[in-house]
Write a protein that holds these residues in place. Structure first.
Motif, PDB file in Angstrom:
ATOM      1  N   VAL A 240       0.838  -1.200   0.000  1.00 34.75           N
ATOM      2  CA  VAL A 240       0.000   0.000   0.000  1.00 34.75           C
ATOM      3  C   VAL A 240       0.868   1.243   0.000  1.00 34.75           C
ATOM      4  O   VAL A 240       0.684   2.154  -0.804  1.00 34.75           O
ATOM      5  N   GLY A 241       1.836   1.314   0.896  1.00 38.14           N
ATOM      6  CA  GLY A 241       2.792   2.399   0.867  1.00 38.14           C
ATOM      7  C   GLY A 241       2.465   3.603   1.725  1.00 38.14           C
ATOM      8  O   GLY A 241       3.200   4.589   1.701  1.00 38.14           O
ATOM      9  N   LEU A 242       1.354   3.573   2.477  1.00 40.94           N
ATOM     10  CA  LEU A 242       1.109   4.671   3.409  1.00 40.94           C
ATOM     11  C   LEU A 242       2.166   4.645   4.506  1.00 40.94           C
ATOM     12  O   LEU A 242       2.614   3.584   4.935  1.00 40.94           O
ATOM     13  N   SER A 243       2.540   5.816   4.979  1.00 40.97           N
ATOM     14  CA  SER A 243       3.610   5.903   5.972  1.00 40.97           C
ATOM     15  C   SER A 243       3.295   6.982   6.992  1.00 40.97           C
ATOM     16  O   SER A 243       2.700   8.018   6.658  1.00 40.97           O
ATOM     17  N   ILE A 244       3.685   6.710   8.237  1.00 37.17           N
ATOM     18  CA  ILE A 244       3.546   7.723   9.291  1.00 37.17           C
ATOM     19  C   ILE A 244       4.377   8.952   8.962  1.00 37.17           C
ATOM     20  O   ILE A 244       4.023  10.079   9.276  1.00 37.17           O
ATOM     21  N   GLY A 245       5.518   8.722   8.278  1.00 36.38           N
ATOM     22  CA  GLY A 245       6.371   9.832   7.875  1.00 36.38           C
ATOM     23  C   GLY A 245       7.317  10.284   8.975  1.00 36.38           C
ATOM     24  O   GLY A 245       7.367   9.720  10.070  1.00 36.38           O
ATOM     25  N   LEU A 246       8.073  11.314   8.655  1.00 42.16           N
ATOM     26  CA  LEU A 246       9.037  11.908   9.578  1.00 42.16           C
ATOM     27  C   LEU A 246       8.680  13.364   9.817  1.00 42.16           C
ATOM     28  O   LEU A 246       8.097  14.024   8.945  1.00 42.16           O
ATOM     29  N   PRO A 247       9.029  13.894  10.981  1.00 39.14           N
ATOM     30  CA  PRO A 247       8.637  15.275  11.299  1.00 39.14           C
ATOM     31  C   PRO A 247       9.319  16.332  10.426  1.00 39.14           C
ATOM     32  O   PRO A 247       8.772  17.411  10.231  1.00 39.14           O
ATOM     33  N   ASN A 248      10.504  16.026   9.891  1.00 37.33           N
ATOM     34  CA  ASN A 248      11.245  17.042   9.146  1.00 37.33           C
ATOM     35  C   ASN A 248      11.599  16.620   7.728  1.00 37.33           C
ATOM     36  O   ASN A 248      12.447  17.239   7.089  1.00 37.33           O
ATOM     37  N   GLN A 249      10.976  15.547   7.218  1.00 34.76           N
ATOM     38  CA  GLN A 249      11.256  15.073   5.873  1.00 34.76           C
ATOM     39  C   GLN A 249       9.944  14.695   5.179  1.00 34.76           C
ATOM     40  O   GLN A 249       8.959  14.346   5.831  1.00 34.76           O
ATOM     41  N   ALA A 250       9.958  14.751   3.843  1.00 38.34           N
ATOM     42  CA  ALA A 250       8.761  14.418   3.079  1.00 38.34           C
ATOM     43  C   ALA A 250       8.716  12.955   2.675  1.00 38.34           C
ATOM     44  O   ALA A 250       7.657  12.466   2.274  1.00 38.34           O
ATOM     45  N   TYR A 251       9.841  12.233   2.766  1.00 34.16           N
ATOM     46  CA  TYR A 251       9.824  10.836   2.359  1.00 34.16           C
ATOM     47  C   TYR A 251       9.305   9.958   3.494  1.00 34.16           C
ATOM     48  O   TYR A 251       8.989  10.424   4.592  1.00 34.16           O
ATOM     49  N   SER A 252       9.237   8.656   3.229  1.00 32.19           N
ATOM     50  CA  SER A 252       8.623   7.719   4.162  1.00 32.19           C
ATOM     51  C   SER A 252       9.454   7.573   5.432  1.00 32.19           C
ATOM     52  O   SER A 252      10.644   7.887   5.471  1.00 32.19           O
ATOM     53  N   PHE A 253       8.810   7.041   6.470  1.00 31.58           N
ATOM     54  CA  PHE A 253       9.462   6.830   7.760  1.00 31.58           C
ATOM     55  C   PHE A 253      10.677   5.919   7.630  1.00 31.58           C
ATOM     56  O   PHE A 253      11.707   6.122   8.280  1.00 31.58           O
ATOM     57  N   CYS A 254      10.595   4.919   6.746  1.00 36.21           N
ATOM     58  CA  CYS A 254      11.705   3.977   6.580  1.00 36.21           C
ATOM     59  C   CYS A 254      12.937   4.633   5.972  1.00 36.21           C
ATOM     60  O   CYS A 254      14.022   4.038   5.986  1.00 36.21           O
ATOM     61  N   GLY A 255      12.810   5.836   5.441  1.00 34.45           N
ATOM     62  CA  GLY A 255      13.963   6.532   4.888  1.00 34.45           C
ATOM     63  C   GLY A 255      15.009   6.863   5.925  1.00 34.45           C
ATOM     64  O   GLY A 255      16.182   7.088   5.578  1.00 34.45           O
ATOM     65  N   ALA A 256      14.632   6.882   7.206  1.00 34.33           N
ATOM     66  CA  ALA A 256      15.574   7.175   8.288  1.00 34.33           C
ATOM     67  C   ALA A 256      16.103   5.909   8.953  1.00 34.33           C
ATOM     68  O   ALA A 256      16.845   6.001   9.928  1.00 34.33           O
ATOM     69  N   TRP A 257      15.769   4.744   8.425  1.00 30.06           N
ATOM     70  CA  TRP A 257      16.221   3.502   9.030  1.00 30.06           C
ATOM     71  C   TRP A 257      17.652   3.174   8.621  1.00 30.06           C
ATOM     72  O   TRP A 257      18.217   3.765   7.690  1.00 30.06           O
ATOM     73  N   HIS A 258      18.214   2.174   9.309  1.00 27.53           N
ATOM     74  CA  HIS A 258      19.509   1.641   8.918  1.00 27.53           C
ATOM     75  C   HIS A 258      19.373   0.870   7.600  1.00 27.53           C
ATOM     76  O   HIS A 258      18.281   0.440   7.228  1.00 27.53           O
ATOM     77  N   ALA A 259      20.505   0.684   6.929  1.00 20.95           N
ATOM     78  CA  ALA A 259      20.479  -0.011   5.638  1.00 20.95           C
ATOM     79  C   ALA A 259      19.933  -1.429   5.772  1.00 20.95           C
ATOM     80  O   ALA A 259      19.170  -1.900   4.917  1.00 20.95           O
ATOM     81  N   SER A 260      20.287  -2.129   6.853  1.00 26.41           N
ATOM     82  CA  SER A 260      19.797  -3.497   7.039  1.00 26.41           C
ATOM     83  C   SER A 260      18.287  -3.525   7.240  1.00 26.41           C
ATOM     84  O   SER A 260      17.601  -4.438   6.782  1.00 26.41           O
ATOM     85  N   GLY A 261      17.741  -2.514   7.921  1.00 20.51           N
ATOM     86  CA  GLY A 261      16.293  -2.438   8.097  1.00 20.51           C
ATOM     87  C   GLY A 261      15.580  -2.214   6.769  1.00 20.51           C
ATOM     88  O   GLY A 261      14.508  -2.777   6.526  1.00 20.51           O
ATOM     89  N   LYS A 262      16.176  -1.409   5.894  1.00 19.60           N
ATOM     90  CA  LYS A 262      15.589  -1.186   4.570  1.00 19.60           C
ATOM     91  C   LYS A 262      15.595  -2.467   3.739  1.00 19.60           C
ATOM     92  O   LYS A 262      14.649  -2.737   2.998  1.00 19.60           O
ATOM     93  N   LEU A 263      16.658  -3.255   3.875  1.00 19.91           N
ATOM     94  CA  LEU A 263      16.729  -4.511   3.127  1.00 19.91           C
ATOM     95  C   LEU A 263      15.674  -5.498   3.603  1.00 19.91           C
ATOM     96  O   LEU A 263      15.079  -6.232   2.795  1.00 19.91           O
ATOM     97  N   VAL A 264      15.432  -5.531   4.913  1.00 15.65           N
ATOM     98  CA  VAL A 264      14.372  -6.397   5.433  1.00 15.65           C
ATOM     99  C   VAL A 264      13.020  -5.956   4.882  1.00 15.65           C
ATOM    100  O   VAL A 264      12.180  -6.789   4.510  1.00 15.65           O
ATOM    101  N   LEU A 265      12.818  -4.655   4.789  1.00 20.60           N
ATOM    102  CA  LEU A 265      11.566  -4.140   4.240  1.00 20.60           C
ATOM    103  C   LEU A 265      11.433  -4.483   2.757  1.00 20.60           C
ATOM    104  O   LEU A 265      10.324  -4.711   2.269  1.00 20.60           O
ATOM    105  N   CYS A 266      12.552  -4.516   2.034  1.00 22.36           N
ATOM    106  CA  CYS A 266      12.524  -4.958   0.631  1.00 22.36           C
ATOM    107  C   CYS A 266      12.017  -6.396   0.537  1.00 22.36           C
ATOM    108  O   CYS A 266      11.215  -6.731  -0.355  1.00 22.36           O
ATOM    109  N   ALA A 267      12.498  -7.246   1.439  1.00 19.52           N
ATOM    110  CA  ALA A 267      12.033  -8.635   1.449  1.00 19.52           C
ATOM    111  C   ALA A 267      10.531  -8.706   1.728  1.00 19.52           C
ATOM    112  O   ALA A 267       9.809  -9.519   1.125  1.00 19.52           O
ATOM    113  N   LEU A 268      10.054  -7.853   2.614  1.00 20.44           N
ATOM    114  CA  LEU A 268       8.616  -7.806   2.905  1.00 20.44           C
ATOM    115  C   LEU A 268       7.817  -7.381   1.682  1.00 20.44           C
ATOM    116  O   LEU A 268       6.773  -7.962   1.372  1.00 20.44           O
ATOM    117  N   MET A 269       8.297  -6.364   0.990  1.00 16.72           N
ATOM    118  CA  MET A 269       7.583  -5.892  -0.197  1.00 16.72           C
ATOM    119  C   MET A 269       7.541  -6.960  -1.279  1.00 16.72           C
ATOM    120  O   MET A 269       6.515  -7.155  -1.943  1.00 16.72           O
TER     121      MET A 269
END
Length: 658
Positions: free
Chosen positions: A583-612
């Motif tokens: 779906v792609g809805l995101s809580i977001g970040l207080p000071n950025q326009a991209y998704s909340f996962c944009g502030a995660w560690h690289a390994s967390g982003k890779l896990v999210l890729c596996a989920l997608m």
């Protein structure tokens, strides 16, 4: 001067001595250890290969070099291809080449696009099979040409029906050269929902191009309404009676009858090979023109805020809406258009047409076409082909369902949207961002957001500023977003019983006594299989989602300790469910326009890729599905085996006194 041939011989001998010896059967040996190339495996290979190749190109095109890391490049490509729509970098900061790559992957990852490709592959397989049969018969006929019998050719016996407007007098003989036309009559009351008494297919010979075959139900009554098609050879005059079982399984058919069914299915697949691509192109072309024109006229200021060409921004909105990715070249998503009735209406229609309402709209288009076609000889073959598609849709296409199940899907989607819409209006009654919008636009915004919860990342109000109760509701709706279509697809599968490993005769005695021996036994039996499909889907989903969720929480522990509000467990759960639900809805970040996962560690982003990636594949048909199988003898064996299993288990029940 030495002999040239001798020199070449010596050189070849030397090279052969140094060439490594490869066993001739090495490939055959390796093939034994490789998995069978099923549709699901090929789809995984397609998605992963395109994502890996394009992510490298995307990364190298970054300006300045290294502006987008490789992990972020891979994440953006995966999010676009899987339709998740989450972004770890603002798309407005990417160069035009990178935006074009995402644009292309949005289209390539669309399930409708993939299904159209599958339809074309199946049409080609049917075409090849019939041509081979015709060529084999032609080679046999050549030996008898001296007797005056004209040999059948592929062009004369098949191409006329394949390439023309399907005139009713043009017969599709496939494996026969009979001059007679035959007709298959099917009870219109029987659809793929059919768990009722089996209907009989009784072919008889017809003469003078008149059809005189009948379909009789189990009580022997003749139905005056029918489905007709030219097919069976003369030899089928005394064939045994075939039957149509639950979920449109044809069994107890002779070889000629099976070939007849393949001929009809080929015409149905051939029809869909034109209808589905036209559907894809027409909707996206309409959206690009409508939103591109709107942005160039009234959205110039919003596009200028991100230094994006208005036409390009409008086109991107249209493609992202239809393909339900939710990515936007404007950092503010669709928030600048909260009060634009035209913009939100067009995007809402595109989101429905490209995702949840696609099976409903496609069936409506075919039904309307059948209604508008003149009922005369010129269009008889067109009407018969469309009628077969509508009556037995899951024999030819994955995302087209019988009438009853289509209505069920429509009402479920309407109920889900009504719940989301009501929740948006009620739970945000004290939200100043929402109450500041006039009531008319607020209702439209709530409806748009309810559509986006199950289809795309577009947010009419920042998700992080919505009521917590509404965010919790969205988590549930995002998780079950794919359930209506997926469960309908599983439940209408021709080989549903085989895929589940459960046959109607396997239901326990107490369940049969309590649930199924009632006037509504057929409906209750159907609900039993629906519940089983839901349980299987939950078992497939939950363990993987929970495992990835725990892993991401562990990875982001240090971020949580620094900022427990931004990196709350609830926000992580929201992001994980959104990614898995594509779906792609995101809580977001207080000071950025991209998704909340944009502030995660690289390994967390890779896990999210596996989920997608896994979430993208949960909505695909299982390997045992008639609509994705190539024509062959195996599919006939499956239907006959299923019938044999049902008969054997029914006999066993009768022996034990059930």
């Amino acid at each position: 001067m030495p002999n040239t041939s001798t020199a070449y011989t010596r050189a070849a001998t030397i090279l052969k001595a140094f060439r490594p010896t490869i066993p001739r059967n090495l490939l055959h040996r390796l093939r034994r250890y490789l998995p069978r190339p099923t549709f699901l495996l090929l789809h995984w290979a397609y998605i992963i290969t395109t994502c890996m190749v394009s992510s490298i190109i995307f990364w190298h095109l970054s300006t300045p070099r290294g502006y987008v890391s490789y992990v972020d490049s891979l994440f953006l490509i995966v999010a676009a291809t899987t339709q998740a729509g989450l972004n770890t970098v603002n798309l407005s900061s990417l160069n035009t080449f990178q935006q074009c790559i995402i644009f292309v992957h949005i289209i390539l990852g669309n399930p409708i696009f993939v299904s159209a490709f599958v339809v074309h592959v199946r049409k080609h397989a049917f075409h090849t099979r019939f041509r081979k049969v015709a060529e084999d018969k032609q080679s046999k006929k050549k030996t008898s040409s001296s007797t005056g019998v004209q040999p059948v050719t592929w062009q004369s016996s098949f191409a006329a029906n394949s390439e023309s407007a399907m005139h009713p007098r043009q017969t599709l003989h496939c494996a026969s050269n009979s001059s007679h036309n035959y007709r298959l009559r099917i009870d219109p009351s029987l659809t793929s929902m059919g768990s009722k008494a089996e209907d009989k297919i009784s072919p008889t010979q017809s003469t003078h191009d008149h059809y005189d075959d009948t379909l009789r139900s189990s009580n022997g009554a003749q139905d005056p309404r029918c489905f007709s098609s030219p097919l069976w050879p003369k030899e089928s005059r005394h064939l045994r009676r075939g039957t149509v079982d639950r979920n449109a399984q044809f069994h107890s058919l002779s070889f000629e009858e099976r070939e007849h069914i393949r001929c009809v299915e080929y015409q149905a697949v051939r029809l869909l090979s034109y209808v589905v691509p036209i559907y894809i192109v027409a909707w996206q072309l309409f959206g690009c023109i409508a939103l591109g024109t709107y942005m160039s006229c009234k959205g110039q200021s919003a596009a200028a805020a991100n230094a994006v060409n208005p036409w390009w921004a409008g086109t991107f909105y249209a493609i992202a809406s239809f393909n339900n990715v939710g990515m936007s070249l404007l950092d503010a998503s669709v928030i600048p258009f909260q009060r634009s009735v035209f913009f939100l209406s067009v995007m809402g229609i595109l989101m429905l047409a490209g995702n949840t309402a696609y099976p409903v709209l496609l069936r409506s288009i075919l039904r309307t076409t059948l209604y508008l076609l003149p009922n005369n000889d010129q269009y008889r073959s067109w009407r018969e082909t469309i009628d077969f598609v509508l009556r037995y849709p899951r024999r030819v296409y994955t995302n087209l369902f019988p009438s009853a199940q289509t209505w069920w899907l429509f009402f479920i989607l309407a109920i889900f949207n009504a719940i989301d819409w009501t929740g948006f209006e009620i739970l945000n009654r004290n939200n100043p961002l929402v109450t500041a919008i006039p009531i008319g636009y607020r209702l439209l915004d709530g409806l748009f957001q309810s559509l986006a919860v199950r289809s795309s990342r577009f947010a009419i109000i920042p998700i992080g500023s919505l009521a917590v109760g509404l965010q919790a509701l969205y988590i549930m709706m995002m998780y079950i977003s794919a359930f209506p279509v997926v469960i309908t697809m599983r439940n209408s599968n021709v080989y549903e019983e085989r895929s589940l490993g459960i046959y109607a005769q396997d239901i326990k005695e107490d369940q049969r006594e309590q649930e199924f021996r009632t006037p509504n036994s057929v409906r209750k039996m159907r609900m039993y299989f629906v519940r089983t499909q839901i349980q299987r889907q939950l078992g497939h989903d939950l363990w993987f989602v929970i495992a990835c969720m725990i892993l991401i929480i562990w990875i982001e522990t240090d971020s949580y300790e620094k900022d427990p509000i931004t990196y709350s467990i609830f926000s992580i759960i929201f992001e994980v469910v959104s990614a898995y639900g594509c779906v792609g809805l995101s809580i977001g970040l207080p000071n950025q326009a991209y998704s909340f996962c944009g502030a995660w560690h690289a390994s967390g982003k890779l896990v999210l890729c596996a989920l997608m990636l896994r979430g993208r594949h949960r909505g695909l048909p299982v390997a045992i599905d008639k609509a994705i199988q190539l024509p062959g003898d195996r599919e006939s064996m499956l239907e006959e085996e299923d019938h044999g299993i049902r008969v054997e288990r029914s006999r066993h029940e009768s022996r034990v006194g059930v």
